[in-house]
Design an enzyme around this catalytic site. Structure first.
Site, short mmCIF file in Angstrom:
data_model
loop_
_atom_site.label_atom_id
_atom_site.label_comp_id
_atom_site.label_asym_id
_atom_site.label_seq_id
_atom_site.Cartn_x
_atom_site.Cartn_y
_atom_site.Cartn_z
N GLU A 405 2.53 21.70 -82.25
CA GLU A 405 1.11 21.34 -82.45
C GLU A 405 0.40 21.11 -81.11
O GLU A 405 -0.78 21.44 -80.97
CB GLU A 405 0.97 20.11 -83.35
CG GLU A 405 1.57 20.27 -84.76
CD GLU A 405 1.08 21.50 -85.51
OE1 GLU A 405 -0.02 22.01 -85.18
OE2 GLU A 405 1.80 21.97 -86.42
N HIS A 408 -0.94 24.33 -79.85
CA HIS A 408 -2.26 24.65 -80.42
C HIS A 408 -3.35 23.84 -79.72
O HIS A 408 -4.40 24.36 -79.35
CB HIS A 408 -2.30 24.31 -81.91
CG HIS A 408 -1.50 25.23 -82.78
ND1 HIS A 408 -1.63 26.60 -82.73
CD2 HIS A 408 -0.57 24.97 -83.74
CE1 HIS A 408 -0.82 27.14 -83.63
NE2 HIS A 408 -0.16 26.18 -84.24
ZN LIG Z 1 1.16 26.56 -85.86
#
Ligand SMILES: [Zn+2]
Length: 620
Positions: A405, A408
């Site tokens: 995450e 991202h």
């Molecule tokens: Zn992902």
């Protein structure tokens, strides 16, 4: 426009069983939404102001072709409003996810969605007007108004759509068909998740209703006797509805072709890839390269058979872990330290944002009563910072998800910092590159910093399974998806039996059935009926291309120099300022060549070498 949050796949919408209430969790482990708005009152005030501003767009309607200035002012207004809306939407979505049973928050979210709809309606004239201005006049406008230059790429993207836009009457009629077009998928969903009569079986003395959730849980059981009940029973249920599933998928593929041909595309594949600016060549390249590399998959399957101590490897033996899961524990503080060290090669700026994510509460760490399950990163609040929702559980899975995450979030943070708002949002095609890149670096770091043999085997096995499931399996789906669309485009009809026959042929090729590598019984030809992604219109291939690109980029950073790091950072800084394929090419991962595939297969094979070496040492 862009209200999606990137969800970690496999973790979708699973609620976690928890006992703590949100109040019991210390502040430092909860995200700080005050960075968005200091209070709900301020939020409401800003939303009211926003609603008033929506009307300012109407003064441009019908006038965009009049002058460059008119066009530019309209776009400035539109994108400024869109940016504000992103921030409003982020706030209500995140608040709602803190506790899904809180009706106040849900109300706030629904009201804001209505505001978003109003904005979408009020701005819906912009694209058609730009298209009707035409390329020549836009070019002239760009010469006249220097400040319009900012929108040059955006305008060219809109104008490109012209080729696939029909007359007003035809478009209106086409829009109406959407009312009926989702019937195949809706029927598929309701049938397979609600109405399908799944059998009850006894497993380990426990009565289990063998639905999709139970199948994913039990298919990896180390006891072969259990797997040999689970697989035939589960897929047998699908097999008994082969005709129904076949009719539904056939209808879906016909639907895809109906829209593609109506919009003047040469194929359903082209229609699906074109909006993301991905050439069909990339899709074909993937299938070709993976087919050429099936011997590597077969080597892995032989190794799997050996490690599991099986006389014969079958389709029911693919999910059992190669080595017993290690019980390593990672507190959230451990995770921060490990992730910082693993991503250290990315340099100072990356490290600064990472520290901010940890110390300035971008992350909602632990589960609490009513909180949304799974994990995601939300990077839409352009002038603020990304947020991460976690359900951190002190294990390896949590550590790896957090690194994912953060990939991202850093992608969003860099793109938001280096791109103007209009080009800040990266596309779906590259979305899983930065996240799986981080998983790659984490895996590498842990491998080089552990002396524990079991842990090493666990990490290496994890890497292999990830490549099998994300690259080989998803490409196998992509190949099947392509073939069924081609048949429909040629005017052929498809029945459930046809689909099973074709699927079986492809699965057997991938898993080396005819070579005696992995036995795939006839029954498993029905597996296509279990995969909802065949209703997502050429989506799954992106899982494979993302991991291939990220593996290549990670190898460059691990073994390369300063230039390789700069190229990677260039990628996460680019947002959507070029086509996704060009962005990756500039970073050094050209998916139109065989280079990233070669690197990935090298990693796959070297991982197997490493495991074989460890196994040999044990035998000494
Ligand atoms: Zn992902």
């Amino acid at each position: 426009m862009k209200f999606f949050v990137v969800l970690s796949f496999m973790l979708l919408f699973t609620m976690t069983a928890v006992t703590k209430s949100r109040d019991e969790i210390p502040e430092k482990y909860k995200w700080n939404l005050k960075d968005l708005y200091p209070s709900v009152e301020v939020f409401k005030q800003k939303r009211a102001e926003f609603e008033k501003k929506i009307d300012t767009l109407s003064k441009y309607q019908g006038k965009l072709g009049e002058s460059a200035k008119e066009l530019r002012e309209c776009l400035d207004t539109y994108f400024n409003l869109n940016k504000e809306l992103d921030r409003l939407m982020t706030y209500v979505s995140l608040r709602a996810d803190e506790n899904l049973s809180n009706s106040e928050n849900l109300k706030l979210k629904n009201e804001t969605y209505n505001v978003a709809r109003k904005f979408a309606e009020a701005s819906s004239f912009i694209e058609p007007e730009i298209i009707s201005i035409g390329e020549e006049k836009i070019k002239q406008f760009l010469k006249e108004d220097k400040e319009l230059k900012l929108y040059e790429l955006m305008l060219s993207r809109v104008i490109k759509k012209k080729k696939h836009i029909l007359s007003k009457k035809e478009e209106a009629l086409l829009a109406k068909t959407s009312m009926i077009a989702d019937a195949p998928y809706q029927t598929y969903s309701i049938f397979s998740y609600t109405d399908m009569p799944f059998p009850v079986v006894e497993l380990n003395g426990e009565k289990v209703k063998l639905n999709q959730a139970a199948y994913t849980k039990w298919r990896s059981n180390p006891d072969i006797k259990i797997r040999n009940i689970v697989f035939p029973k589960f897929f047998g249920t699908y097999k008994s509805f082969e005709n129904t599933f076949g009719t539904l998928l056939y209808a879906q593929v016909k639907k895809d072709w109906f829209y593609a041909s109506a919009k003047k595309y040469n194929s359903s594949l082209e229609a699906a890839l074109d909006p993301n600016e991905v050439p069909v060549k990339v899709y074909y390249q993937l299938i070709k390269e993976i087919n050429d590399n099936l011997p590597s998959l077969h080597r892995y399957l032989k190794l799997r058979k050996r490690m599991l101590g099986l006389k014969e490897l079958t389709y029911a033996d693919l999910y059992t872990p190669l080595v017993k899961s290690v019980n390593a524990k990672y507190s959230y503080e451990d995770a921060q330290r490990i992730i910082e060290a693993a991503l250290n090669p990315l340099g100072k700026e990356y490290h600064t944002y990472l520290r901010r994510a940890f110390s300035q509460r971008w992350i909602d760490v632990y589960p609490n009563d009513g909180k949304r399950g799974g994990a995601y990163s939300s990077g839409n609040a352009y002038e603020v910072h990304p947020y991460i929702l976690m359900n951190y559980n002190d294990d390896y899975e949590s550590l790896s998800t957090l690194a994912h995450e953060l990939g991202h979030s850093m992608h969003s943070m860099f793109s938001n910092t280096y791109q103007p708002y209009v080009y800040s949002d990266y596309t779906i095609f590259v979305a899983e590159v930065a996240s799986t890149f981080n998983e790659n670096l984490l895996n590498h770091y842990l491998l080089t910093h552990t002396k524990d043999r079991e842990m090493k085997l666990f990490l290496l096995g994890h890497l292999l399974e990830n490549i099998r499931q994300t690259i080989f399996r998803q490409t196998m789906f992509a190949e099947f998806e392509l073939e069924i669309h081609k048949r429909v485009e040629k005017g052929e009809a498809l029945t459930g039996a046809d689909l099973s026959k074709l699927y079986l042929k492809i699965v057997r090729k991938y898993y080396g059935h005819d070579k005696g590598i992995c036995k795939v019984d006839d029954l498993y030809g029905i597996e296509w009926a279990y995969i909802p992604h065949f209703y997502y219109d050429f989506y799954v291939y992106q899982y494979a291309t993302s991991l291939i690109a990220s593996t290549h980029l990670a190898q460059k950073v691990i073994h390369g120099n300063h230039k390789d790091v700069e190229e990677y950072l260039g990628f996460i800084k680019s947002g959507c300022s070029d086509t996704p394929i060009n962005i990756l090419r500039k970073a050094g991962a050209d998916l139109e060549t065989d280079v990233p595939f070669k690197t990935t297969m090298k990693v796959f094979n070297e991982t197997m070498d490493e495991i074989e070496k460890l196994l040999k040492e044990e035998n000494k």
